[in-house]
Design a protein around this motif. Structure first.
Motif, PDB file in Angstrom:
ATOM      1  N   MET A 119       0.825  -1.207   0.000  1.00  0.00           N
ATOM      2  CA  MET A 119       0.000   0.000   0.000  1.00  0.00           C
ATOM      3  C   MET A 119       0.861   1.258   0.000  1.00  0.00           C
ATOM      4  SD  MET A 119      -3.359  -0.804   2.385  1.00  0.00           S
ATOM      5  CE  MET A 119      -2.707  -1.946   3.598  1.00  0.00           C
ATOM      6  N   ALA A 120       1.950   1.238   0.740  1.00  0.00           N
ATOM      7  CA  ALA A 120       2.859   2.382   0.765  1.00  0.00           C
ATOM      8  C   ALA A 120       3.459   2.625  -0.617  1.00  0.00           C
ATOM      9  CB  ALA A 120       3.963   2.149   1.792  1.00  0.00           C
ATOM     10  N   THR A 121       3.859   1.568  -1.271  1.00  0.00           N
ATOM     11  CA  THR A 121       4.416   1.689  -2.617  1.00  0.00           C
ATOM     12  C   THR A 121       3.379   2.229  -3.588  1.00  0.00           C
ATOM     13  OG1 THR A 121       5.974  -0.121  -2.235  1.00  0.00           O
ATOM     14  CG2 THR A 121       5.452   0.399  -4.537  1.00  0.00           C
ATOM     15  N   ALA A 122       2.133   1.760  -3.452  1.00  0.00           N
ATOM     16  CA  ALA A 122       1.061   2.223  -4.340  1.00  0.00           C
ATOM     17  C   ALA A 122       0.849   3.729  -4.213  1.00  0.00           C
ATOM     18  CB  ALA A 122      -0.227   1.468  -4.040  1.00  0.00           C
ATOM     19  N   LEU A 123       0.921   4.263  -2.987  1.00  0.00           N
ATOM     20  CA  LEU A 123       0.790   5.712  -2.810  1.00  0.00           C
ATOM     21  C   LEU A 123       1.877   6.446  -3.567  1.00  0.00           C
ATOM     22  CD1 LEU A 123      -0.052   6.314   0.975  1.00  0.00           C
ATOM     23  CD2 LEU A 123      -1.611   6.354  -0.969  1.00  0.00           C
ATOM     24  N   GLU A 124       3.096   5.970  -3.440  1.00  0.00           N
ATOM     25  CA  GLU A 124       4.223   6.630  -4.108  1.00  0.00           C
ATOM     26  C   GLU A 124       4.074   6.589  -5.623  1.00  0.00           C
ATOM     27  OE1 GLU A 124       7.228   5.237  -0.491  1.00  0.00           O
ATOM     28  OE2 GLU A 124       7.410   4.351  -2.500  1.00  0.00           O
ATOM     29  N   GLU A 125       3.513   5.502  -6.128  1.00  0.00           N
ATOM     30  CA  GLU A 125       3.358   5.351  -7.583  1.00  0.00           C
ATOM     31  C   GLU A 125       2.234   6.218  -8.148  1.00  0.00           C
ATOM     32  OE1 GLU A 125       2.735   1.178  -7.898  1.00  0.00           O
ATOM     33  OE2 GLU A 125       4.885   0.684  -7.967  1.00  0.00           O
ATOM     34  N   HIS A 126       1.365   6.710  -7.280  1.00  0.00           N
ATOM     35  CA  HIS A 126       0.218   7.489  -7.744  1.00  0.00           C
ATOM     36  C   HIS A 126       0.244   8.924  -7.231  1.00  0.00           C
ATOM     37  CE1 HIS A 126      -1.219   3.342  -8.385  1.00  0.00           C
ATOM     38  NE2 HIS A 126      -1.979   3.874  -9.338  1.00  0.00           N
TER      39      HIS A 126
END
Length: 415
Positions: A33-40
């Motif tokens: 989830m943390a990675t997904a935030l960074e990607e968006h």
């Protein structure tokens, strides 16, 4: 209208799965989830800009808009907060203590999730990810209800978190958002007894009061912050100036900022002109009592309402007191029991202050801005509880759990 019953059923189902999830799996999903935030980040900023463009229409002040605004760095900080939560010890399944009774029973007290947590909050989109990740790590599903002023930001953030869960084969219903920002739906949410195990309001005084008056589900009250700093007669002047400026100016729109300083009359002739110079340079409006005005040149006369108010703005009330006793009486009359501080070189004064001030966090020679789950080492927080039942102060993982007794026997029956 939002189908709250359906959200509740989905949350209950997800909470049953989440309660049994292994720690390593929870941590992995949080990392994803943390990675997904960074990607968006671009998409999040675009959604946030829609909210900011309407802020003035909602009458949101420039200072309060700071709570609403997201930047690339703030999103990275939100992601870092999720990652830190993933590294924290998992309280679920932990047996706090175990003992043997005279009947030979082994009884233990084990930490378990609360179940389904509802959170009503205002303005700050970072609450969305803080609350979601804390609830997830502690084995609870969450239903979020943010304010209309942040609806685009919150929708985008929750969609990203849910998509990440789906992509990693877990139920997206562990994290849900109510998109209808009407009072009617909010009031219905407060009475969702069949599905909510606890409701946590996080916002201003009006929100907290409305939840307390209307909710039928159990409520953990997070309080407003009418916080004080008492400047004792024996101080390090520069330290006192630094702490007051930090506690008022660094981020005035948050609940751990100060709203009033109480100044001992013996130090007032020295301290008040000095703090006035510094605060005026930071565009702080000063409101002092009659004694304070004798030492201030750019302040207006304070009213009783000024001492009762959580400004969340660059406004500071000032009162000169004759003693520590008068300061304690004032704090215990006007405090919202959030964060209170004393600046002093006198050990005995500091100990009296610690013992006699009734607040969730009480400081000696430090800024009240530290009342924060991240600063306390909890990774993040659901809010600052100002009540005395179950949880008090910054609410981290442990405060989002309950306990149950586990009992081992070998055939015992009661005579």
């Amino acid at each position: 209208m939002t189908d709250l019953i359906q959200l509740g059923k989905q949350a209950k189902s997800a909470s049953s799965q989440l309660a049994l999830l292994e720690t390593s799996r929870k941590n992995d999903l949080l990392e994803k989830m943390a990675t997904a935030l960074e990607e968006h980040i671009p998409a999040i900023l675009e959604a946030n800009e829609k909210d900011l463009s309407r802020a003035a229409d909602y009458g949101i002040s420039d200072t309060m808009q700071d709570r609403l605004r997201l930047t690339k760095q703030r999103i990275m900080d939100m992601s870092a907060g999720i990652r830190q939560i993933a590294t924290l010890p998992d309280p679920i399944g932990e047996v706090d203590k175990m003992w043997k009774t005279v009947d030979g029973l082994m009884i233990g007290q084990q930490r378990v999730p609360l179940g389904v947590i509802g959170i009503i909050y205002e303005s700050r989109p970072n609450v969305t990810t803080d609350a979601a990740s804390l609830c997830f790590k502690s084995g609870n599903s969450v239903i979020l209800r943010g304010g209309k002023e942040a609806i685009h930001s919150n929708q985008k953030l929750v969609a990203i978190l849910q998509d990440s869960l789906i992509e990693n084969d877990f139920s997206p219903y562990a994290i849900q958002l109510i998109t209808d920002s009407s009072y009617e739906v909010a009031n219905e949410f407060m009475r969702l007894n069949d599905y909510l195990d606890v409701l946590i309001p996080r916002g201003g005084a009006n929100l907290i009061r409305r939840v307390k008056e209307n909710a039928t589900v159990p409520v953990i009250e997070t309080g407003t912050g009418n916080n004080h700093i008492y400047i004792d007669s024996d101080i390090d002047l520069q330290m006192a100036l630094n702490i007051v400026v930090n506690a008022k100016v660094q981020r005035p729109s948050v609940c751990n900022a100060i709203e009033t300083i109480l100044v001992h009359e013996a130090i007032a002739p020295t301290f008040l002109p000095a703090i006035e110079t510094v605060l005026l340079a930071e565009n702080v409006a000063l409101r002092g009592d009659e004694k304070a005005l004798t030492y201030l040149t750019n302040a207006t006369l304070a009213t009783q309402e000024d001492f009762e108010t959580e400004y969340l703005e660059l406004i500071l009330a000032i009162k000169v007191v004759s003693s520590l006793d008068e300061a304690l009486n004032h704090i215990n009359q006007y405090s919202t029991r959030h964060s209170e501080a004393i600046i002093t070189n006198n050990y005995f004064a500091s100990q009296r202050f610690l013992n006699e001030v009734d607040a969730a966090a009480v400081y000696v020679n430090a800024s009240t801005r530290f009342t924060d789950g991240f600063m306390f080492g909890f990774g993040a927080e659901i809010g600052i509880s100002t009540q005395k039942l179950h949880a008090r102060g910054p609410m981290g993982l442990n405060e989002l759990t309950s306990t149950k007794y586990i009992v081992y026997g070998n055939g015992q029956v009661r005579s």
